[in-house]
Design an enzyme around this catalytic site. Structure first.
Site, PDB file in Angstrom:
ATOM      1  CB  CYS A   1      17.896  38.292  85.779  1.00 48.04           C
ATOM      2  SG  CYS A   1      19.375  39.348  85.384  1.00 48.04           S
TER       3      CYS A   1
ATOM      4  CG  ASP B   1      11.583  35.023  86.914  1.00 40.67           C
ATOM      5  OD1 ASP B   1      11.002  34.177  87.229  1.00 40.67           O
ATOM      6  OD2 ASP B   1      11.668  36.418  87.636  1.00 40.67           O
TER       7      ASP B   1
ATOM      8  CB  CYS C   1       5.472  36.725  86.408  1.00 35.18           C
ATOM      9  SG  CYS C   1       6.729  36.172  87.466  1.00 35.18           S
TER      10      CYS C   1
END
Length: 317
Positions: A42, A44, A113
């Site tokens: 995907c 990350d 993130c």
């Protein structure tokens, strides 16, 4: 080129605490917990290692291995800096917004993130405690985004925690909807659901808050329950039955009905027998599972504050 802060670029080029923690690094009173989130497929992935003192629950060391962009590496590095020295429970309260703030901010498109860092931390603490740290996500809520494997419960939690208002923002924070895009309409519906839930909670909270009673001048109409005493200080006076009914009707019309109408509800005064106020609930209020909350918190409490503390509100069919 993303508009990264100097802090993000510094931790990208010079990351802190990168690597793994080996078992031999621990003493007999310490243990290693590992949390893993994301997928290389995907785009990350993050594996977080915690060295924890089992007697004090203090995180003695934190390290990471990340596959991803500059934001992913910087967020992971920031996370490990932040949680060192914290107890496990204190670390569990860390939010993705605090990770982003530590970095001086992240581009909206890269907020996922910081969320990945928070979720890896939760996974590691779950590994340490041996129990899920978010049991509400262990239910069988429907899968909304099949591209990234994100459930409706998870999306709704992120919407609440980060005050998200559009499907695009949801994609920025958790990637859901960022693949084929077929689930974007469903995400929009979840945003609307959470917004409506929050509006109802805010309305209930505002209705339950006490309303200050202003001093009323001597020219106030006789329907007011407060009059000026000889010394100039407002004092309570007993209402006639006609005055009571008139004031109840006034409060219903000007303060309560507009609030109920916000959610499609309505109320009508049916009768007043002494201190018993009988009302007819209409619209969404009629047959609502929360009818007693509406009666007691939205109507009765307001009438007690504005008219008389002895009033009891009942619904009639």
């Amino acid at each position: 080129m993303w508009d990264y802060t100097e802090k993000v670029m510094d931790l990208f080029h010079n990351p802190h605490n990168m690597g793994a923690i080996a078992t031999q690094d621990c003493t007999t009173t310490e243990t290693i917990a590992v949390g893993e989130i994301g997928s290389i497929v995907c785009g990350d992935a993050l594996r977080l290692y915690l060295r924890i003192d089992t007697k004090t629950d203090i995180i003695l060391d934190a390290r990471f291995q990340t596959f991803g962009c500059a934001s992913a590496i910087a967020s992971s590095s920031a996370l490990t800096d932040l949680i060192k020295g914290m107890t496990v429970d204190d670390a569990l309260r860390l939010t993705n917004r605090e990770i982003a703030s530590y970095l001086g901010g992240l581009p909206q498109e890269k907020m996922h993130c910081s969320v990945m860092g928070q979720e890896a931390l939760e996974a590691a603490i779950s590994d340490y405690k041996g129990v899920p740290v978010r049991p509400e996500e262990e239910d069988e809520s429907p899968l909304v985004c099949s591209c990234f494997g994100v459930s409706s419960a998870k999306i709704k939690r992120l919407i609440r925690e980060n005050h998200l208002t559009t499907a695009e923002e949801v994609t920025n924070y958790i990637k859901a909807g960022g693949g084929c895009g077929s689930c974007l309409a469903d995400i929009d519906d979840l945003v609307i659901d959470v917004t409506q839930e929050q509006d109802k909670l805010n309305t209930a909270a505002s209705l339950s808050a006490p309303i200050p009673q202003p001093a009323i001048a001597t020219t106030t109409p006789s329907t007011s329950p407060i009059k000026e005493s000889q010394g100039g200080t407002p004092s309570a006076t007993k209402l006639t039955n006609l005055q009571k009914i008139t004031l109840i009707q006034q409060v219903l019309e000007t303060e309560i009905r507009p609030t109920l109408a916000y959610d499609g509800g309505d109320v009508e005064l049916h009768d007043v027998e002494g201190d018993r106020v009988k009302v007819i609930l209409k619209g969404s209020c009629d047959g609502c599972p929360s009818v007693m909350i509406t009666l007691k918190m939205a109507i009765e409490k307001r009438l007690q504050e504005r008219v008389s503390p002895n009033l009891i509100v009942e619904a009639v069919v």
